[in-house]
Design a protein around this motif. Structure first.
Motif: not given
Length: 477
Positions: A357-359, A363-365, A369-375, A388-391
């Motif tokens: 998620g941090v990665g 990457g979005s920074m 405009h790139r949409v990337k899912k965490v896999t 929920s993981v971040n929370v």
């Protein structure tokens, strides 16, 4: 809020706790110990009160997420409060707060103790300490769900609230069948370890208690030196099984189905890599302290397995090891075991999701405009899981820092306070300095012990069920 259903399930909990106490009661009868009557007294009270609570099944058995969290948190609190009574009534632990600390540490599979010596305790009390690990390892309500029809299909909310990890799914369509599968695997592994310990010349009593402590990744021993006085064979057996119980039990089910690729998933691969790296570094770091490389490897593997599985058994006082080795052990205290295992800690899967998620955010920074899912395992995770993981990580940090601040009022050194909270919130047991593997938690004041009890319960239940008890909105209809 379905209060009647909450009362109904709590009643079944008390009945099953009486059933659990039959194990130490039988032990007391075998060894002709007078504590038999104390267990019988508590068992009778549990059956009477629980029976009255389940006498009438509620008209509505529907449970939603909110009720699931409340049932789980209240059940574990009640389980600990009642489970402490035999220690207190018998005088084995004269102070109730100390008895509660020991019992909560047992059920949450933490293994932190206030006892300066365990060998003088009656056999039945030693059995109860170790058996609480086994009961709490897989989850008390998961066990009850395997035998009692609770809520007409909605009891997955209970399973999700009690089971460790960022997400929980059913192995088969029925939750009851899933619970039976999980407990069948759990019982089988426990029995195999028990037999292997017997083959190593360990007595039946000590084989049982050690197997219970390993299976629940709890770490209560029946000897003052934990596992140190046992043979290298026994230490190796315990090392292997501590790691086996750290693996997601779904992996074993998938393995039995022949789905080896699914069983050997990203979390398991990462877990094994962390274990191997930690053992390698610590072995090299402590090699000068032992007579051979093999001995260094054995003690290193045991310590790493004990800490990352959050079991807390010990063969050596790692508080005397070099700073690098102690640093690695403290780091893997936070990592913990795999989701869906009996181990504690943040969990490997949650660490993987958080790092990815941090990665993604970094990457979005660069590419807004790139949409990337965490896999994970080439499967995209929904945003709710990542959120929920971040929370969870934020809540973990808040509870962790708050707990250190509260127990620091006593004036103990920073390493002691830091690792005491680390060891309790991650359900590990031993820390460093005054709470090292050869020490105990008896010196803490009663307010500090209550803070650490909360940490043990919050850590075992993944924070949210315990925190929701303090939210006024939780109790509104």
């Amino acid at each position: 809020m379905n209060y009647r259903m909450i009362k109904y399930i709590t009643g079944w909990l008390l009945i099953f706790e009486a059933l659990f106490m039959a194990v130490p009661a039988i032990t007391a009868a075998v060894y002709h110990e007078p504590e038999f009557w104390h267990f019988l007294m508590v068992m009778g009270g549990c059956v009477l009160l629980g029976g009255l609570m389940v006498l009438r099944k509620p008209a509505s058995t529907t449970l939603y997420a909110k009720e699931g969290f409340i049932i789980v948190s209240l059940s574990w609190i009640i389980l600990s409060l009642v489970g402490a009574l035999p220690f207190f009534i018998s005088g084995s632990i004269p102070n109730y707060v100390d008895a509660l600390f020991e019992t909560a540490s047992g059920f949450t599979t933490t293994g932190a103790s206030i006892l300066t010596a365990v060998e003088p305790l009656p056999k039945c009390m030693l059995m109860w300490r170790s058996f609480t690990h086994w009961v709490g390892g897989m989850g008390v309500l998961v066990f009850i769900m395997a035998f009692v029809p609770l809520s007409g299909g909605h009891n997955l909310h209970i399973m999700k609230a009690e089971s460790p990890g960022p997400s929980v799914s059913k192995l088969v369509p029925r939750v009851k069948t899933t619970a039976l599968i999980l407990y069948s695997i759990y019982l089988s592994l426990t029995f195999i370890e028990f037999v292997m310990l017997l083959m190593g010349g360990v007595s039946v009593f000590e084989s049982l208690t050690t197997a219970f402590g390993t299976a629940g990744t709890g770490g209560f021993g029946v000897l003052n030196d934990s596992i140190a006085s046992y043979s290298p064979y026994v230490q190796i057996v315990v090392t292997v099984f501590m790691l086996l119980f750290s693996v997601n039990f779904s992996c074993y089910y998938l393995f039995l189905l022949g789905r080896l690729k699914d069983a050997f998933n990203a979390e398991l691969r990462s877990f094994l890599l962390i274990v191997a790296a930690a053992i390698g570094i610590i072995t090299a770091n402590i090699s000068h302290m032992y007579s051979s490389l093999g001995e260094s490897l054995r003690h290193s593997a045991f310590a790493v397995s004990s800490i990352i599985s959050t079991t807390g058994f010990a063969t050596e006082d790692f508080n005397l090891w070099p700073a690098l080795s102690k640093t690695i052990l403290v780091l893997i205290m936070f990592v913990g075991a795999c989701a869906g295992s009996t181990g504690g800690g943040i969990k490997v899967s949650r660490i993987i999701i958080f790092i990815k998620g941090v990665g993604r955010e970094l990457g979005s920074m660069i590419h807004p405009h790139r949409v990337k899912k965490v896999t994970v395992d080439k499967r995209p995770l929904d945003d709710d899981t990542v959120r929920s993981v971040n929370v969870y990580m934020v809540c973990f940090l808040l509870v962790f820092v708050s707990s250190i601040a509260l127990i620091s009022i006593e004036g103990h050194d920073l390493v002691t306070n830091f690792t005491a909270v680390t060891a309790t919130i991650n359900n590990i047991g031993p820390g460093l300095e005054l709470v090292g593997p050869t020490q105990n938690f008896a010196f803490f004041s009663y307010p500090s012990k209550l803070v650490l009890i909360f940490d043990m319960l919050a850590g075992r239940l993944e924070l949210f069920p315990m925190l929701l008890l303090f939210n006024p909105k939780t109790w509104r209809k």
